[in-house]
Each structure stands twice: as structure tokens, then as C-alpha cells.
Design a protein around this motif. Structure first.
Motif, PDB file in Angstrom:
ATOM      1  N   LEU A 127      10.979 -20.771 -16.684  1.00  0.00           N
ATOM      2  CA  LEU A 127      12.374 -20.916 -17.101  1.00  0.00           C
ATOM      3  C   LEU A 127      13.265 -20.845 -15.866  1.00  0.00           C
ATOM      4  O   LEU A 127      13.256 -19.839 -15.150  1.00  0.00           O
ATOM      5  CB  LEU A 127      12.772 -19.814 -18.086  1.00  0.00           C
ATOM      6  CG  LEU A 127      14.273 -19.665 -18.369  1.00  0.00           C
ATOM      7  CD1 LEU A 127      14.851 -20.955 -18.933  1.00  0.00           C
ATOM      8  CD2 LEU A 127      14.533 -18.492 -19.299  1.00  0.00           C
ATOM      9  N   VAL A 128      14.034 -21.899 -15.628  1.00  0.00           N
ATOM     10  CA  VAL A 128      14.954 -21.921 -14.491  1.00  0.00           C
ATOM     11  C   VAL A 128      16.343 -21.518 -14.970  1.00  0.00           C
ATOM     12  O   VAL A 128      16.910 -22.142 -15.877  1.00  0.00           O
ATOM     13  CB  VAL A 128      14.989 -23.305 -13.821  1.00  0.00           C
ATOM     14  CG1 VAL A 128      16.037 -23.335 -12.715  1.00  0.00           C
ATOM     15  CG2 VAL A 128      13.619 -23.644 -13.254  1.00  0.00           C
ATOM     16  N   VAL A 129      16.861 -20.462 -14.372  1.00  0.00           N
ATOM     17  CA  VAL A 129      18.182 -19.923 -14.689  1.00  0.00           C
ATOM     18  C   VAL A 129      19.183 -20.252 -13.590  1.00  0.00           C
ATOM     19  O   VAL A 129      20.347 -20.552 -13.850  1.00  0.00           O
ATOM     20  CB  VAL A 129      18.104 -18.394 -14.903  1.00  0.00           C
ATOM     21  CG1 VAL A 129      19.482 -17.796 -15.174  1.00  0.00           C
ATOM     22  CG2 VAL A 129      17.134 -18.055 -16.042  1.00  0.00           C
ATOM     23  N   GLY A 130      18.724 -20.216 -12.333  1.00  0.00           N
ATOM     24  CA  GLY A 130      19.610 -20.462 -11.194  1.00  0.00           C
ATOM     25  C   GLY A 130      20.206 -21.851 -11.229  1.00  0.00           C
ATOM     26  O   GLY A 130      19.498 -22.837 -11.461  1.00  0.00           O
ATOM     27  N   ASN A 131      21.497 -21.965 -10.994  1.00  0.00           N
ATOM     28  CA  ASN A 131      22.207 -23.238 -11.127  1.00  0.00           C
ATOM     29  C   ASN A 131      22.168 -24.083  -9.851  1.00  0.00           C
ATOM     30  O   ASN A 131      22.061 -23.534  -8.759  1.00  0.00           O
ATOM     31  CB  ASN A 131      23.660 -22.967 -11.514  1.00  0.00           C
ATOM     32  CG  ASN A 131      23.774 -22.631 -12.983  1.00  0.00           C
ATOM     33  OD1 ASN A 131      23.133 -23.233 -13.820  1.00  0.00           O
ATOM     34  ND2 ASN A 131      24.597 -21.639 -13.300  1.00  0.00           N
ATOM     35  N   PRO A 132      22.285 -25.418  -9.992  1.00  0.00           N
ATOM     36  CA  PRO A 132      22.359 -26.180 -11.245  1.00  0.00           C
ATOM     37  C   PRO A 132      20.996 -26.223 -11.931  1.00  0.00           C
ATOM     38  O   PRO A 132      20.064 -26.871 -11.432  1.00  0.00           O
ATOM     39  CB  PRO A 132      22.837 -27.565 -10.814  1.00  0.00           C
ATOM     40  CG  PRO A 132      22.440 -27.667  -9.369  1.00  0.00           C
ATOM     41  CD  PRO A 132      22.455 -26.290  -8.811  1.00  0.00           C
ATOM     42  N   ALA A 133      20.862 -25.529 -13.054  1.00  0.00           N
ATOM     43  CA  ALA A 133      19.565 -25.191 -13.634  1.00  0.00           C
ATOM     44  C   ALA A 133      18.740 -26.417 -14.000  1.00  0.00           C
ATOM     45  O   ALA A 133      17.535 -26.469 -13.728  1.00  0.00           O
ATOM     46  CB  ALA A 133      19.766 -24.295 -14.858  1.00  0.00           C
ATOM     47  N   ASN A 134      19.355 -27.418 -14.643  1.00  0.00           N
ATOM     48  CA  ASN A 134      18.577 -28.584 -15.083  1.00  0.00           C
ATOM     49  C   ASN A 134      17.911 -29.276 -13.911  1.00  0.00           C
ATOM     50  O   ASN A 134      16.717 -29.593 -13.950  1.00  0.00           O
ATOM     51  CB  ASN A 134      19.475 -29.587 -15.810  1.00  0.00           C
ATOM     52  CG  ASN A 134      20.081 -29.047 -17.087  1.00  0.00           C
ATOM     53  OD1 ASN A 134      20.745 -28.007 -17.071  1.00  0.00           O
ATOM     54  ND2 ASN A 134      19.880 -29.750 -18.199  1.00  0.00           N
ATOM     55  N   THR A 135      18.675 -29.525 -12.864  1.00  0.00           N
ATOM     56  CA  THR A 135      18.141 -30.261 -11.716  1.00  0.00           C
ATOM     57  C   THR A 135      17.221 -29.385 -10.879  1.00  0.00           C
ATOM     58  O   THR A 135      16.215 -29.869 -10.343  1.00  0.00           O
ATOM     59  CB  THR A 135      19.297 -30.844 -10.890  1.00  0.00           C
ATOM     60  OG1 THR A 135      20.042 -31.738 -11.735  1.00  0.00           O
ATOM     61  CG2 THR A 135      18.793 -31.604  -9.679  1.00  0.00           C
ATOM     62  N   ASN A 136      17.497 -28.097 -10.793  1.00  0.00           N
ATOM     63  CA  ASN A 136      16.573 -27.195 -10.111  1.00  0.00           C
ATOM     64  C   ASN A 136      15.213 -27.180 -10.809  1.00  0.00           C
ATOM     65  O   ASN A 136      14.168 -27.142 -10.160  1.00  0.00           O
ATOM     66  CB  ASN A 136      17.143 -25.777 -10.064  1.00  0.00           C
ATOM     67  CG  ASN A 136      18.272 -25.623  -9.065  1.00  0.00           C
ATOM     68  OD1 ASN A 136      18.436 -26.441  -8.160  1.00  0.00           O
ATOM     69  ND2 ASN A 136      19.074 -24.573  -9.216  1.00  0.00           N
ATOM     70  N   ALA A 137      15.217 -27.199 -12.138  1.00  0.00           N
ATOM     71  CA  ALA A 137      13.964 -27.214 -12.897  1.00  0.00           C
ATOM     72  C   ALA A 137      13.197 -28.508 -12.642  1.00  0.00           C
ATOM     73  O   ALA A 137      11.962 -28.506 -12.512  1.00  0.00           O
ATOM     74  CB  ALA A 137      14.249 -27.047 -14.385  1.00  0.00           C
ATOM     75  N   LEU A 138      13.930 -29.607 -12.556  1.00  0.00           N
ATOM     76  CA  LEU A 138      13.302 -30.895 -12.276  1.00  0.00           C
ATOM     77  C   LEU A 138      12.609 -30.880 -10.922  1.00  0.00           C
ATOM     78  O   LEU A 138      11.449 -31.299 -10.794  1.00  0.00           O
ATOM     79  CB  LEU A 138      14.374 -31.988 -12.304  1.00  0.00           C
ATOM     80  CG  LEU A 138      13.894 -33.419 -12.097  1.00  0.00           C
ATOM     81  CD1 LEU A 138      13.244 -33.949 -13.358  1.00  0.00           C
ATOM     82  CD2 LEU A 138      15.048 -34.317 -11.676  1.00  0.00           C
ATOM     83  N   ILE A 139      13.312 -30.385  -9.911  1.00  0.00           N
ATOM     84  CA  ILE A 139      12.757 -30.337  -8.555  1.00  0.00           C
ATOM     85  C   ILE A 139      11.573 -29.379  -8.503  1.00  0.00           C
ATOM     86  O   ILE A 139      10.533 -29.681  -7.897  1.00  0.00           O
ATOM     87  CB  ILE A 139      13.852 -29.921  -7.548  1.00  0.00           C
ATOM     88  CG1 ILE A 139      14.931 -31.009  -7.451  1.00  0.00           C
ATOM     89  CG2 ILE A 139      13.254 -29.617  -6.182  1.00  0.00           C
ATOM     90  CD1 ILE A 139      14.430 -32.364  -6.999  1.00  0.00           C
ATOM     91  N   CYS A 140      11.704 -28.235  -9.142  1.00  0.00           N
ATOM     92  CA  CYS A 140      10.625 -27.249  -9.150  1.00  0.00           C
ATOM     93  C   CYS A 140       9.353 -27.863  -9.731  1.00  0.00           C
ATOM     94  O   CYS A 140       8.257 -27.722  -9.172  1.00  0.00           O
ATOM     95  CB  CYS A 140      11.058 -26.036  -9.971  1.00  0.00           C
ATOM     96  SG  CYS A 140      10.026 -24.587  -9.725  1.00  0.00           S
ATOM     97  N   SER A 141       9.492 -28.563 -10.835  1.00  0.00           N
ATOM     98  CA  SER A 141       8.341 -29.209 -11.461  1.00  0.00           C
ATOM     99  C   SER A 141       7.751 -30.295 -10.570  1.00  0.00           C
ATOM    100  O   SER A 141       6.528 -30.432 -10.462  1.00  0.00           O
ATOM    101  CB  SER A 141       8.759 -29.807 -12.805  1.00  0.00           C
ATOM    102  OG  SER A 141       7.736 -30.605 -13.326  1.00  0.00           O
TER     103      SER A 141
END
Length: 330
Positions: A127-141
Motif C-alpha cells: 500500500l503506497v501512502v506517500g504522495n503523489p500516491a497513485n504514481t508512486n505506486a505505479l513506479i514502485c511496481s
């Protein structure tokens, strides 16, 4: 006694982490009878503060907590973990633009994606909470290719909770009476808080409020700008409410959604509802056995379609900007 669930919290010495680790340790997320091992990660300058947090966890005498690992090394923090709350990021400050956040934080989530890929269980739920969360989650994946894409999500539950609370206040009802508020799109000022499909005590919220101008105007703006209002008041970003929302999000993911209820999660778009694919888009989802499914077949009017287009366009722009930052850093 079952083996402890290994749970990592990044930025654990920060304001959100301070509330979050207690909630996890209390049993509010994984169950009151489920033991947890807390893996707490922060940057080297924050280790003295993190050690103080560890002292407080011990002083709480939480029955669920079996182990606390405090570290500044991602390889230690992510070792064999079952769940991750990626909170650690540069916080948004008053007057800061999202693009400023994006450039600073995308590099953090690239590194964390690589560390998750190498050290976490392949079944880990992130779960990515740190902003910008949506794009951070995309990059992390993107930088954790061995972990399924559906194991990554971004938090829009805070926005859902905000929407639910505003409707409850408007109708003078308990917040628990309000169900199925939807957050579409990005955790940003373009998000679309939608109550067209929500209910209050089993009846239509739209009919109960009976004020379309407010629902399509001030209500949307209020939810979109709530984070900024908190910063203006506290001079700090949302912490307690963000921690609660992160716990709500992971608890739903872990324990499932009740029949007839859905929750908002930023997940990989498959193009449902005409959205852009290949971005982390917040949809209404149901969850069973740890697997989320986008709720299909909800009627979407032209007003809503316009809102989805705007937030989808922003997510595509953020994705392109983030990938450019990552490429430049290689």
C-alpha cells in the motif's frame, strides 16, 4: 499460535507512522488475535526518533506485537514481509505543487520497488501512502517486476472517509450509516468523489441530500481540497486521519469487503469505465480472499464521465513525468 505477519512501515518515525504503528500493533488491521512482527524503516538521521517510537511500542504492551525491527536498511526492512505500508516520502508543504513532490518522491519509490523485488515475499501486499500516491505506486511496481501488479495499490481511502464524513454531517446521521461513496481517479485535486451510488441507512444518498448543486459543486470541492485545508490549519499534512485510512485500506484488503459494500482503492486500470489503462486509478472494488475486483456495470452519466476524463488525463501526465525522472536518474 500462528506465525506473526511481517509488516513493514516506511517513514515509521514520521507523523503518520507514529499513529500507524500503534493501530497495526493493536490488532485493528490484521485481527485482534493475529500476531505481527513490525519492520520499521526510516532514514539514518531519523533513527534516534525511531528508537523512541520503539520504546513507546514496548510501553504500549500490545499483545499482538511479537517483534519490532527498527532499521535504516531496506534489505532488512523488506526481508520476507507479508505487507508493506509505504509512507516514507517528502511531505507536501504549504504552497508546494504536486510536480515538486513528484520529482522528489519518484526516486524514493523506484529504490523501494527494487528492494521489494529482491527481499519481500512475492505475495506481499503493498500500500503506497506517500504522495503523489497513485504514481508512486505505479513506479514502485514497475521496479518490482517479480511481484504481481495487482499486489500494489495506492491509498484513496482517506478521500473516501472524508466524503463519507461530509455526507454524514450534511444529513446529521452516524458516519456508519453512509455506504459506498466512491473516489474515482487520482488522490489529488482532480479526484472525483461520487455519491451517485452511495446509500444512507439503505436509501439513496442523492435522494436524501436532495441538492444536486451541492453534490456536484461544494461537496466535490470540499473533499478535493480537504488535505490543503488541514495543512492550512495544522501547518502539517494529515497524519492521524491518513494513518486510520491506511489501516482501513489494508484491513479491507486482508479481511475482505462485506456483501453489498465496496471500497475505493487506487489499482492498475484495465480500462474499465473508459479510463486510461496502465495507470493507478482509484475505482470502487470488492475484495474476497485477498483479491480485489473492480465493481462493474455502474451507470455513469455525462457529468461523471467528464470528471473521470480529467483525473485520468492528470494520471497519464504524472506517469509520463515520473518515467522521465526515472530515466534521467539512470
Amino acid at each position: 499460535m500462528a506465525s506473526p505477519i511481517k509488516v513493514c512501515v516506511t517513514g515509521a518515525a514520521g507523523q503518520i507512522g507514529y499513529s500507524l504503528v500503534y493501530m497495526i500493533g493493536s490488532g485493528a488491521v490484521f485481527g485482534a488475535d493475529t500476531p505481527v512482527s513490525l519492520h520499521l524503516l526510516d532514514i539514518p538521521p531519523m533513527m534516534p526518533v525511531l528508537n523512541g517510537v520503539c520504546m513507546e511500542i514496548a510501553d504500549c504492551a500490545l499483545p499482538c506485537v511479537r517483534e519490532v525491527v527498527a532499521t535504516d536498511d531496506p534489505s532488512v526492512a523488506f526481508k520476507d514481509i507479508d505487507a508493506a505500508f509505504l509512507v516514507g516520502a517528502m511531505p507536501r508543504k504549504e504552497g508546494m505543487e504536486r510536480k515538486d513532490l513528484l520529482a522528489a518522491n519518484v526516486k524514493i519509490f523506484k529504490v523501494q520497488g527494487q528492494a521489494l523485488d529482491q527481499h519481500a515475499k512475492k505475495s506481499v501486499r503493498v500500500l503506497v501512502v506517500g504522495n503523489p500516491a497513485n504514481t508512486n505506486a505505479l513506479i514502485c511496481s514497475q521496479y518490482a517486476p517479480s511481484i504481481p501488479k495487482e499486489n500494489f495499490s495506492a491509498m484513496t481511502r482517506l478521500d473516501q472517509n472524508r466524503a463519507q464524513a461530509q455526507i454524514a454531517a450534511r444529513l446529521s446521521v452516524p458516519v456508519s450509516d453512509v455506504k459506498n461513496c466512491i473516489i474515482w481517479g487520482n488522490h489529488s485535486g482532480t479526484q472525483f468523489p461520487d455519491v451517485r451510488h452511495a446509500t444512507v441507512a439503505g436509501k439513496s444518498v442523492y435522494d436524501a441530500v436532495n441538492d444536486e448543486a451541492w453534490i456536484r459543486g461544494d461537496f466535490i470541492t470540499l473533499v478535493q481540497k480537504r488535505g490543503g485545508a488541514v495543512i492550512a490549519a495544522r501547518k502539517l499534512s494529515s497524519a492521524m486521519s491518513a494513518a486510520k485510512a491506511a489501516c482501513d485500506h489494508m484491513a479491507s484488503w486482508w479481511q475482505g469487503t462485506p456483501e453489498g459494500s465496496y471500497v475505493s482503492m487506487g489499482v492498475f486500470s484495465d480500462g474499465s469505465y473508459g479510463t486510461a489503462s496502465g495507470v493507478m486509478f482509484s475505482f470502487p472494488v470488492t475484495i474476497k480472499d485477498g483479491k480485489w475486483s473492480i465493481v462493474q456495470g455502474l451507470p455513469i452519466d455525462d457529468f461523471s464521465k467528464g470528471k473521470l476524463e480529467v483525473t485520468g488525463k492528470e494520471l497519464c501526465e504524472e506517469r509520463d513525468d515520473a518515467l522521465a525522472v526515472c530515466s534521467a536518474a539512470q
